[in-house]
Motif scaffolding. Structure first.
Motif, mmCIF file in Angstrom:
data_model
loop_
_atom_site.group_PDB
_atom_site.id
_atom_site.type_symbol
_atom_site.label_atom_id
_atom_site.label_comp_id
_atom_site.label_asym_id
_atom_site.label_seq_id
_atom_site.Cartn_x
_atom_site.Cartn_y
_atom_site.Cartn_z
ATOM 1 N N ALA A 90 -5.454 -1.449 4.788
ATOM 2 C CA ALA A 90 -5.914 -0.454 3.822
ATOM 3 C C ALA A 90 -4.860 -0.205 2.746
ATOM 4 C CB ALA A 90 -6.259 0.852 4.541
ATOM 5 N N LEU A 91 -3.599 -0.180 3.131
ATOM 6 C CA LEU A 91 -2.528 -0.025 2.143
ATOM 7 C C LEU A 91 -2.473 -1.225 1.207
ATOM 8 C CD1 LEU A 91 0.233 1.452 4.490
ATOM 9 C CD2 LEU A 91 -0.759 2.616 2.493
ATOM 10 N N ALA A 92 -2.708 -2.422 1.750
ATOM 11 C CA ALA A 92 -2.706 -3.627 0.915
ATOM 12 C C ALA A 92 -3.828 -3.598 -0.121
ATOM 13 C CB ALA A 92 -2.841 -4.871 1.789
ATOM 14 N N ARG A 93 -4.905 -2.898 0.196
ATOM 15 C CA ARG A 93 -6.046 -2.792 -0.733
ATOM 16 C C ARG A 93 -5.855 -1.684 -1.762
ATOM 17 N NH1 ARG A 93 -10.539 -3.199 4.156
ATOM 18 N NH2 ARG A 93 -10.528 -5.487 4.354
ATOM 19 N N THR A 94 -4.777 -0.913 -1.628
ATOM 20 C CA THR A 94 -4.506 0.186 -2.552
ATOM 21 C C THR A 94 -4.013 -0.363 -3.882
ATOM 22 O OG1 THR A 94 -3.931 1.608 -0.673
ATOM 23 C CG2 THR A 94 -3.196 2.319 -2.850
ATOM 24 N N PRO A 95 -4.578 0.061 -4.998
ATOM 25 C CA PRO A 95 -4.145 -0.458 -6.303
ATOM 26 C C PRO A 95 -2.656 -0.280 -6.541
ATOM 27 C CG PRO A 95 -6.174 0.820 -6.526
ATOM 28 C CD PRO A 95 -5.700 1.027 -5.120
ATOM 29 N N ASN A 96 -2.060 -1.311 -7.142
ATOM 30 C CA ASN A 96 -0.662 -1.311 -7.568
ATOM 31 C C ASN A 96 0.347 -1.271 -6.418
ATOM 32 O OD1 ASN A 96 1.079 -1.462 -9.878
ATOM 33 N ND2 ASN A 96 1.709 0.649 -9.467
ATOM 34 N N VAL A 97 -0.104 -1.657 -5.208
ATOM 35 C CA VAL A 97 0.790 -1.674 -4.047
ATOM 36 C C VAL A 97 1.158 -3.103 -3.682
ATOM 37 C CG1 VAL A 97 0.883 -1.324 -1.537
ATOM 38 C CG2 VAL A 97 0.181 0.549 -3.019
ATOM 39 N N PHE A 148 7.047 -1.239 2.717
ATOM 40 C CA PHE A 148 7.573 -2.098 3.778
ATOM 41 C C PHE A 148 6.863 -1.774 5.080
ATOM 42 C CE2 PHE A 148 10.550 -2.786 7.325
ATOM 43 C CZ PHE A 148 10.679 -4.173 7.222
ATOM 44 N N VAL A 149 6.406 -2.815 5.793
ATOM 45 C CA VAL A 149 5.722 -2.634 7.076
ATOM 46 C C VAL A 149 6.774 -2.587 8.176
ATOM 47 C CG1 VAL A 149 4.005 -3.555 8.675
ATOM 48 C CG2 VAL A 149 3.674 -3.819 6.199
ATOM 49 N N ASP A 314 -2.361 8.093 1.596
ATOM 50 C CA ASP A 314 -3.542 8.529 2.342
ATOM 51 C C ASP A 314 -4.656 7.476 2.275
ATOM 52 O OD1 ASP A 314 -5.119 10.160 3.902
ATOM 53 O OD2 ASP A 314 -5.873 11.331 2.211
ATOM 54 N N PRO A 315 -4.392 6.255 2.796
ATOM 55 C CA PRO A 315 -5.362 5.167 2.630
ATOM 56 C C PRO A 315 -6.642 5.404 3.428
ATOM 57 C CG PRO A 315 -3.650 4.526 4.175
ATOM 58 C CD PRO A 315 -3.230 5.847 3.602
ATOM 59 N N VAL A 316 -7.748 4.851 2.903
ATOM 60 C CA VAL A 316 -9.032 4.926 3.590
ATOM 61 C C VAL A 316 -9.096 3.765 4.583
ATOM 62 C CG1 VAL A 316 -11.536 4.864 3.353
ATOM 63 C CG2 VAL A 316 -10.123 5.993 1.602
#
Length: 372
Positions: A90-97, A148-149, A314-316
């Protein structure tokens, strides 16, 4: 100076070679045979690196009749829950991340995708070798958010803590961490309390113990009567650890001993522990196969909350579901060997992994696939 460096390097190589000495290995194998309980015993190697070393060197096949070496939850990628994998996706799908992660994590399947699949679809996923690499990505491009994961045990947690402290000192606003760090003692308590699993002794992790030392394991011997030995990763290291465990079982005692004195001190590494304490606090964490374990995870303290990626974005997160037929949870609890899973070598291979135990270089399934 060059001559001194070469002499030091030669000495180190000679000492390291001793831990592969066939004569020493043979003597330790004979000791294990003599000391092994007549009724047999189950020894769990907790660390994924131990699992690989045991498989690569054929140590499992050298054990006396009735002595079983069982793989445990010592692979950090493997024990990361599907919910955490889905959160990273979900974080990877967040714009500009930009996601910065170790290589193994890119191939771990989530509920419907993976970081590798997201990268193929256009997400910015970068493989790094340390959290400081992720920090440099953020410094080099202030226009993008770098996440960073942070997946790992106490071995990598201090490095992430130092990266967060460094980002704070630099005033970086575009760097954050998804924290899925875990600590090992809590998981071991869950293992020894599992009524379906009878563990007689533990081969304790070398890497983790360089940070935390031996003292956090004492409760296993004192409260549960479970012997444990911290050992290294060369063939003689592993055999020495097993021989020391066998002696404890033979003498009817339960202690926590160190066979890896060249790397582990009883009190651990105070500097690394202080860094963890400053940046993180313990919390409940969900382990694949073990479920939620109180106090077994780390979360970023409020002082550094601006570096917490989940709170920041706050990712979906999509509804989480486990991969159909995957038995990684049972493998991580040592309730079954990897080759007892119906998907092993058929639907699940390193090229087409169904679960994380076949993905990670420290995964039990990957080790069995390669060496058995």
């Amino acid at each position: 100076m060059a001559a001194l460096h070469k002499a030091s390097s030669d000495t180190f190589q000679a000492e390291l070679q001793a831990f592969k000495d066939p004569g020493l290995a043979k003597g330790l194998i004979e000791s294990i045979d003599k000391l092994a309980p007549a009724c047999g015993a189950t020894l769990m190697e907790v660390c994924g690196t131990h699992t690989v070393a045991i498989a690569r060197n054929g140590i499992r096949n050298l054990m006396p009749t009735g002595v079983r070496l069982a793989s445990g939850p010592g692979c950090p990628v493997c024990v990361t829950s599907n919910r955490d994998i889905d959160t990273v996706i979900a974080l990877a799908r967040t714009p500009n991340v930009t996601i910065a992660t170790f290589g193994d994590m890119t191939r771990v399947p989530g509920s419907t995708s993976s970081l590798l699949a997201e990268q193929a679809s256009g997400a910015n996923v970068r493989i790094v070798y340390s959290p400081l690499d992720a920090l440099r990505l953020a410094q080099d491009d202030p226009s993008r958010e770098v996440v960073f994961v942070g997946v790992g045990f106490e071995t990598t947690t201090p490095l992430v803590a130092m990266a967060i402290k460094r980002a704070d000192a630099l005033g970086l606003r575009n760097f954050s961490v998804f924290g899925a760090h875990k600590n090992m003692p809590g998981a071991l308590e869950a293992i020894v309390n599992d009524p379906q699993l009878q563990v007689d002794a533990l081969i304790l992790p070398g890497h983790v113990s360089t940070i935390i030392g031996a003292d956090p394991y004492r409760f296993l011997a004192e409260r549960y009567g479970i012997p444990g030995v911290i050992t290294g990763f060369e063939p003689v290291d592993v055999l020495q650890g097993i021989a020391m465990i066998m002696r404890q079982l033979h003498e009817g005692r339960a202690d926590i001993e160190i066979a890896y004195a060249r790397g582990v001190q009883p009190q651990g590494n105070p500097v690394a522990l202080a860094a963890i304490e400053e940046v993180f606090e313990t919390c409940e964490a969900t382990w694949r196969g073990l479920g939620p374990i109180p106090g077994s995870g780390y979360r970023i303290r409020n002082r550094y909350t601006r570096f917490d990626a989940v709170r920041k974005f706050d990712p979906v997160i999509e509804p989480t579901r486990d991969p159909k037929g995957c038995r990684c949870g049972d493998v991580l609890r040592a309730r079954m060997a990897p080759n007892e899973c119906p998907l092993f070598r058929t639907a699940c291979t390193p090229e087409n992994p169904v679960g994380p135990c076949m993905v990670s270089s420290e995964g039990s399934c990957a080790a069995y696939y390669r060496y058995y």
